[in-house]
Design an enzyme around this catalytic site. Sequence first.
Site, PDB file in Angstrom:
ATOM      1  N   GLY A  83      -9.096  -7.227  -0.981  1.00  0.00           N
ATOM      2  CA  GLY A  83      -9.360  -8.205   0.067  1.00  0.00           C
ATOM      3  C   GLY A  83      -8.544  -9.477  -0.037  1.00  0.00           C
ATOM      4  O   GLY A  83      -7.372  -9.472  -0.420  1.00  0.00           O
ATOM      5  N   LYS A 136     -20.223 -15.269   2.971  1.00  0.00           N
ATOM      6  CA  LYS A 136     -21.653 -14.992   3.119  1.00  0.00           C
ATOM      7  C   LYS A 136     -22.285 -14.399   1.876  1.00  0.00           C
ATOM      8  O   LYS A 136     -21.769 -13.433   1.310  1.00  0.00           O
ATOM      9  CB  LYS A 136     -21.878 -14.047   4.305  1.00  0.00           C
ATOM     10  CG  LYS A 136     -21.517 -14.641   5.657  1.00  0.00           C
ATOM     11  CD  LYS A 136     -21.806 -13.659   6.767  1.00  0.00           C
ATOM     12  CE  LYS A 136     -21.507 -14.259   8.139  1.00  0.00           C
ATOM     13  NZ  LYS A 136     -21.797 -13.298   9.227  1.00  0.00           N
ATOM     14  N   ARG A 193       0.818  -1.210   0.000  1.00  0.00           N
ATOM     15  CA  ARG A 193       0.000   0.000   0.000  1.00  0.00           C
ATOM     16  C   ARG A 193       0.856   1.267   0.000  1.00  0.00           C
ATOM     17  O   ARG A 193       0.454   2.283  -0.575  1.00  0.00           O
ATOM     18  CB  ARG A 193      -0.949  -0.008   1.203  1.00  0.00           C
ATOM     19  CG  ARG A 193      -2.104  -0.981   1.008  1.00  0.00           C
ATOM     20  CD  ARG A 193      -3.039  -1.014   2.181  1.00  0.00           C
ATOM     21  NE  ARG A 193      -4.247  -1.763   1.857  1.00  0.00           N
ATOM     22  CZ  ARG A 193      -5.085  -2.238   2.759  1.00  0.00           C
ATOM     23  NH1 ARG A 193      -4.852  -2.046   4.040  1.00  0.00           N
ATOM     24  NH2 ARG A 193      -6.162  -2.894   2.377  1.00  0.00           N
ATOM     25  N   GLY A 216     -13.473  -3.204   0.258  1.00  0.00           N
ATOM     26  CA  GLY A 216     -14.801  -2.646   0.479  1.00  0.00           C
ATOM     27  C   GLY A 216     -15.169  -1.593  -0.544  1.00  0.00           C
ATOM     28  O   GLY A 216     -16.299  -1.560  -1.051  1.00  0.00           O
TER      29      GLY A 216
END
Length: 395
Positions: A353, A199, A37, A376
Amino acid sequence: MADIKSIDDADLAGKKVLVRVDFNVPLKNGEVTDDTRIRAALPTIQKLIDSRARVILVSHLGRPKGKGFEADFSLKPAAQRLSEILAMPVVFASDTVGGDAKEKAAALKDGNVLVLENLRFDSREKSNDADFCRELANLADVYVNDAFGTAHRAHASTAGVAKLLPAYAGYLMQKEVETITGMLDAPKRPFVAILGGSKVSDKIKVIDSLLDKADTLIIGGAMCFTFLLAQGKDVGSSLKEDDWVDRAAQMIEKAKTNGVKLLLPQDVVAAGAIDENAECEVVSVDDIPSDMMGLDIGPVTSRVYSEAIAQASSVFWNGPMGVFEMEPFAAGTKAVAQAVADNALADTIIGGGDSVAAVNKFNLADKMTFISTGGGASMELVQGEALPGVEALRR
């Protein structure tokens, strides 16, 4: 991003420039263990240095309580790593808007770089507090947002301060938004989207959006078991969301209506527990034992998924196929990563992610067209949400 000003549009010489970067890097024993990053922000930082700007970098790191300094979440190791990468001194302030930050910001010379302490040591950052925004803005003449990974948060440093200073997008922010929206708006076809993770409820808006855009949608990870339940299969003790079975059935029907090929696992690697040493067996999704859970896609599924990926001209991937951190359950994610890497002619986007962790683990990152720094944020962009950090930059 035609309606958003780039740093190329600004005269930055001699100006104090507050830059929101994403230095939320992993630390161990006070040292940065992965500087991806930090390196992602280098083009913007170097441009500002070359433009003789006085650079003030702000970021969060981890999840501190917001009640003051916590040694485990200090940005000092990130500042030291940046200094090593740039091969020049980088000044570090022990606070964010206090006396040390003000003094060191005021003392900056053209081309100097200052890193302020973790924004989230102050609870006002996350609440987008007006006073905190003003205090940040008072440190600088110009604001630049280069932190795509936090663009989905309406925090002081990502949204509030942009309203108080002339605001510009950094190179990473521009590239992230343009690359992802470009693929979604006008993908080269066939467009294959791959979604994993645990999920369905976390990804339902993304699934819905991709069923309007993709030619093939591949489902892996534990979320596949809710879809298999919707097909009437018994998934044993696999992770599932009973409340989302009807919604999954609707998604299956939507795929048929839209002519999207929806690929679900045909076999899985099952075990009695999520354990590196658990007894594993490959079973058909029609024969998952009641006392076992699926923890990875099986070899037949890996082959089918890889063949679909090989035919793609555009690939978007977010989410692993199984518990890839454990060797017995890593093969499916590795096969998908390898298939994406092997399709050299396709535009390939890794949507942040765990997918990024996977391509790094399997040493395939350099084979991908684009790797997003924001899990996200990239997901919200895919599902058509407005990102506060991007909206704040609009003219």
